[in-house]
Write a protein that holds these residues in place. Structure first.
Motif, PDB file in Angstrom:
ATOM      1  N   ARG A 203       0.721  -1.382   0.037  1.00  0.00           N
ATOM      2  CA  ARG A 203      -0.123  -0.065  -0.067  1.00  0.00           C
ATOM      3  C   ARG A 203       0.871   1.250   0.017  1.00  0.00           C
ATOM      4  NH1 ARG A 203      -3.904  -1.583   4.944  1.00  0.00           N
ATOM      5  NH2 ARG A 203      -2.297  -3.222   5.419  1.00  0.00           N
ATOM      6  N   ASN A 204       2.205   0.916   0.260  1.00  0.00           N
ATOM      7  CA  ASN A 204       2.954   2.220   0.124  1.00  0.00           C
ATOM      8  C   ASN A 204       3.945   2.376  -1.120  1.00  0.00           C
ATOM      9  OD1 ASN A 204       2.837   3.631   2.998  1.00  0.00           O
ATOM     10  ND2 ASN A 204       2.816   1.587   3.452  1.00  0.00           N
ATOM     11  N   ASP A 210       1.131  11.750  -6.170  1.00  0.00           N
ATOM     12  CA  ASP A 210       2.175  11.799  -4.754  1.00  0.00           C
ATOM     13  C   ASP A 210       2.903  12.864  -5.013  1.00  0.00           C
ATOM     14  OD1 ASP A 210       1.069   9.434  -3.415  1.00  0.00           O
ATOM     15  OD2 ASP A 210       2.604   8.042  -4.116  1.00  0.00           O
ATOM     16  N   PHE A 231      -2.883   5.921   1.343  1.00  0.00           N
ATOM     17  CA  PHE A 231      -1.809   6.601   2.104  1.00  0.00           C
ATOM     18  C   PHE A 231      -1.462   7.600   1.353  1.00  0.00           C
ATOM     19  CE2 PHE A 231      -0.808   2.306   4.507  1.00  0.00           C
ATOM     20  CZ  PHE A 231      -1.221   2.883   5.541  1.00  0.00           C
ATOM     21  N   GLU A 235       2.926   9.773   4.451  1.00  0.00           N
ATOM     22  CA  GLU A 235       2.820   8.524   5.133  1.00  0.00           C
ATOM     23  C   GLU A 235       3.903   7.677   4.345  1.00  0.00           C
ATOM     24  OE1 GLU A 235      -1.274   8.307   7.141  1.00  0.00           O
ATOM     25  OE2 GLU A 235      -1.546   8.373   4.925  1.00  0.00           O
ATOM     26  N   LYS A 236       3.922   7.504   2.895  1.00  0.00           N
ATOM     27  CA  LYS A 236       4.911   6.737   2.319  1.00  0.00           C
ATOM     28  C   LYS A 236       6.144   6.936   2.758  1.00  0.00           C
ATOM     29  CE  LYS A 236       1.320   6.002  -1.179  1.00  0.00           C
ATOM     30  NZ  LYS A 236       1.018   6.081  -2.826  1.00  0.00           N
ATOM     31  N   PHE A 239       7.018   5.417   6.084  1.00  0.00           N
ATOM     32  CA  PHE A 239       6.936   3.964   5.925  1.00  0.00           C
ATOM     33  C   PHE A 239       8.472   3.670   5.350  1.00  0.00           C
ATOM     34  CE2 PHE A 239       6.767   0.085   3.685  1.00  0.00           C
ATOM     35  CZ  PHE A 239       6.278  -0.632   4.637  1.00  0.00           C
ATOM     36  N   TRP A 240       8.993   4.173   4.100  1.00  0.00           N
ATOM     37  CA  TRP A 240      10.139   3.715   3.752  1.00  0.00           C
ATOM     38  C   TRP A 240      11.321   4.175   4.584  1.00  0.00           C
ATOM     39  CZ3 TRP A 240       9.601  -0.238   1.036  1.00  0.00           C
ATOM     40  CH2 TRP A 240       8.417  -0.387   0.229  1.00  0.00           C
TER      41      TRP A 240
END
Ligand code: HEM
Length: 336
Positions: A203-204, A210, A231, A235-236, A239-240
């Motif tokens: 999902r990321n 983006d 997301f 948020e991505k 996450f990374w």
């Protein structure tokens, strides 16, 4: 007459005293020249030679130690002092102030920003955002991360911040417990991170839209909502950062906590720096995340608390995901 002789002798002594330094200088020059001719220069100081040899260490294969292992024939580990200075003079103070700075920026942002929109549930509709498994994974990882962050910061900064407040005895107990706890929970964090990444990665992946979200800063300053999917780009990025930062922390942590595979002292020093710097960056990022996941964006916390979000909140912050949920008939009536 007698007086005249005394005066004369005195005058002669005075007129010759200036010769003494000249004679001393000549003797010194001659002495040095003779010593150099004999292959010396300055007379060697055995102390200097001894300590130089100790610092440089023996050539490989020349020395022996009863204790076997890497670095056992090193008498003084020169790099250790350089590492200690780097850690105490740069990593600890700069890292500590960076975290304080981050908290200051968030506080300032909170005070000057336009009041964020509140969602009071008047839509009467909710969407399931994170099922139980997702939320358990999130809190499992967040819990272990926060424990490691607190115990790690005690180990890095405690002697400057806590020691003066509680004294050496209490601080000794706190530091020792932090160290044991940190070593124990490190591997648990690796498990939680792996499970979390496996579950959330798909999902990321970055997608169309983006860049536009980033260009508008996610509408943080303007207060206007910017289009986003499940997301948003912010948020991505979080996450990374957690994925790769967590990987760096995990690999360096394993090298440090199991010093049984022949890792050298230099490698361990490097890993301590990688471990500390990556952790400080992630802690600063998670400060921002914790703010936005709670009071910074009213309504967000429900996503990780009950797992359901207000449909209006979803439409405002993740409009493309809201549309998909609508098309799939996933919007539910809110429990009364
Ligand atoms: C106690 C403080 C925390 C709160 C209140 C909190 C809150 C939240 C909330 C509400 C979401 C869902 C956001 C959404 O619906 O889009 C979320 C997602 C997430 N949280 Fe936390 N969280 C906390 C601690 C942490 C910590 C310490 C970490 C990292 C180790 C973390 C990592 C994440 C990640 C990676 C996501 C998913 C974002 C993505 O996959 O793009 N959280 N959190």
């Amino acid at each position: 007459m007698k007086t005249g002789t005394t005066v004369n002798r005195h005058a002669t002594r005075q007129s010759t005293t200036w010769l003494l330094p000249v004679v001393w200088l000549l003797l010194t020059i001659c002495g040095t020249a003779v010593a150099e001719e004999q292959g010396g220069g300055a007379v060697p100081n055995p102390g200097i030679e001894l300590w130089r040899a100790v610092r440089e260490g023996p050539p490989p294969g020349v020395s022996r130690s009863q204790v076997e292992g890497i670095g056992m024939t090193t008498l003084i580990a020169e790099g250790g002092e350089r590492w200690r200075q780097l850690r105490s003079n740069y990593v600890a103070p700069w890292g500590g102030w960076a975290l304080v700075g981050m908290l200051g920026v968030l506080t300032l942002f909170h005070l000057v920003r336009k009041s964020p929109e509140r969602f009071d549930g008047s839509s009467g509709k909710v969407i399931v955002r994170f099922p139980d498994y997702d939320r358990i994974l999130h809190w499992f990882m967040a819990g272990t991360f926060l424990f490691l962050a607190i115990s790690g910061l005690i180990l890095l900064l405690g002697r400057y911040v806590i020691l003066p407040l509680v004294g050496p005895q209490a601080f000794g107990a706190i530091a020792s417990a932090s160290k044991e706890g940190h070593n124990l929970f490190g591997p648990v964090f690796i498990v939680s991170l792996t499970l979390f990444v496996l579950r959330f990665a798909q999902r990321n992946f970055f997608a169309r839209g983006d860049l536009a979200w980033l260009a508008k800063g996610g509408g943080m300053l303007s207060g206007k909502h910017v289009s986003a999917g499940f997301f948003n780009a912010g948020e991505k990025i979080l996450f990374w950062s957690i994925t790769f930062g967590g990987l760096a922390i995990s690999i360096s942590g394993l090298i440090l906590v199991f010093p049984l595979f022949g890792q050298s002292r230099e490698l361990m020093q490097l890993m301590l720096l990688v471990h500390g710097i990556a952790a400080l960056v992630l802690i600063a990022f998670t400060f921002g995340h914790m703010y936005l996941g709670s009071i910074g964006l009213p309504g967000s916390f429900n996503a990780m608390n009950t797992g359901k979000v207000d449909a209006d909140w979803a439409h405002a912050h993740h409009d493309r995901w809201h549309r998909e949920a609508e098309e799939k008939g996933l919007i539910e009536k809110a429990p009364s």
